[in-house]
Design an enzyme around this catalytic site. Structure first.
Site, short mmCIF file in Angstrom:
data_model
loop_
_atom_site.label_atom_id
_atom_site.label_comp_id
_atom_site.label_asym_id
_atom_site.label_seq_id
_atom_site.Cartn_x
_atom_site.Cartn_y
_atom_site.Cartn_z
N HIS A 161 8.66 5.08 -2.74
CA HIS A 161 8.01 5.67 -1.58
C HIS A 161 8.53 5.01 -0.30
O HIS A 161 9.19 3.97 -0.35
CB HIS A 161 6.48 5.50 -1.66
CG HIS A 161 5.82 6.49 -2.56
ND1 HIS A 161 5.74 6.29 -3.92
CD2 HIS A 161 5.22 7.67 -2.31
CE1 HIS A 161 5.10 7.32 -4.47
NE2 HIS A 161 4.79 8.17 -3.52
N LYS A 165 3.99 2.86 2.91
CA LYS A 165 2.94 2.99 1.90
C LYS A 165 2.35 1.62 1.60
O LYS A 165 3.08 0.63 1.41
CB LYS A 165 3.50 3.62 0.62
CG LYS A 165 2.42 3.95 -0.40
CD LYS A 165 2.95 4.87 -1.49
CE LYS A 165 1.89 5.17 -2.54
NZ LYS A 165 0.71 5.85 -1.95
#
Length: 273
Positions: A161, A165
């Protein structure tokens, strides 16, 4: 609107100035059967008081607010992709006001999940770690694969990600692990391995490993690897846009319409059983 045309679904968006918030507002504004009814942001945000769709170059008539009751007034459903503490604060007001909730937030503790389940006794809630239709089809495929590959295959889950995040592994990766573990008759809490370093010894074949990558602007990549002797099976999903999460969220809103209470998942929304 003709008498036979149903009223549009009135949707409020939490975290409306974030990347996902913007994508959700854009999706709501583009949907024929939905209307933006509220836009919530944190107290002190410089966006408070601005039109929620100003970033699109058009006016929605909805001002961004930090006041939950103001933002939820007249809303049928709140879509929330924020953080656990914020979602639970929103949940309490939604429960009080009878506003349905679509939760895409991840990183909840078991106790927090229990709070959500309790609230679902009074209001309809759809909660999923990933709203993508494709991801939820992959979850079904993983269940099938794990049952067939139940011996002789080491299982590893790799996810990537963007740098912003804040939780790891991702909620989607954990859900994939839960699906695989359940299919194999295991408890993920007992068999998960979240990191390896140093002399770890040989791999325990009963474990499910997780590897986490964070960097750049990766929207979300997930791969479950079944590694056997002489072959490897990889089941992957790669997101190139948050639009798929937004469209899945609207499908969830439509699914909840008319439901008084209950806790649902994307399997329910998609009719996957």
């Amino acid at each position: 609107m003709s008498p036979s045309t149903p009223a549009p679904l009135r949707i409020a968006i939490a975290g409306c100035t974030g990347r996902m918030g913007h994508m959700l507002i854009e999706a709501v504004m583009a949907a024929d059967d939905c209307v933006l009814a509220g836009a919530l942001d944190r107290a002190g945000s410089p966006a408070i008081g601005q039109d929620a769709s100003a970033f699109l170059g058009k006016a929605s008539g909805v001002a961004i607010t930090a006041d939950l009751r103001t933002g939820l007034q007249g809303a049928d459903c709140l879509i929330d992709f924020t953080r656990p503490e914020g979602t639970l604060a929103h949940l309490a007001v939604c429960r009080e006001l009878g506003v349905q909730l679509v939760i895409g937030t991840t990183g909840f503790s078991d106790a927090q999940k229990a709070e959500i389940a309790a609230a679902a006794e009074d209001v309809a809630i759809m909660m999923a770690p990933n709203m993508s239709v494709g991801v939820n089809v992959v979850l079904r495929l993983l269940d099938m694969a794990a049952r067939a590959l139940n011996e002789g295959y080491d299982i590893e889950i790799i996810e990537a990600h963007h740098r912003f995040k804040v939780d790891a592994p991702s909620g989607t990766a954990l859900k994939m692990g839960e699906v695989v573990a359940n299919a194999l008759g295991r408890d993920l809490k007992e068999c998960a391995v979240y990191g390896r370093e140093g002399v770890t010894g040989e791999r325990d074949p009963s474990t499910i490993g997780f590897a986490t990558i964070r960097g750049g602007d990766v929207v979300g990549d997930h791969t479950v690897l079944f590694a056997g002797i002489g072959e490897r099976i990889e089941i992957s999903h790669k997101s190139s846009s948050r639009a798929t999460y937004a469209q899945g969220s609207l499908r969830a809103v439509r699914f909840l319409a008319g439901k008084a209470r209950g806790l649902y998942g994307m399997n329910d929304v998609l009719g996957l059983g």
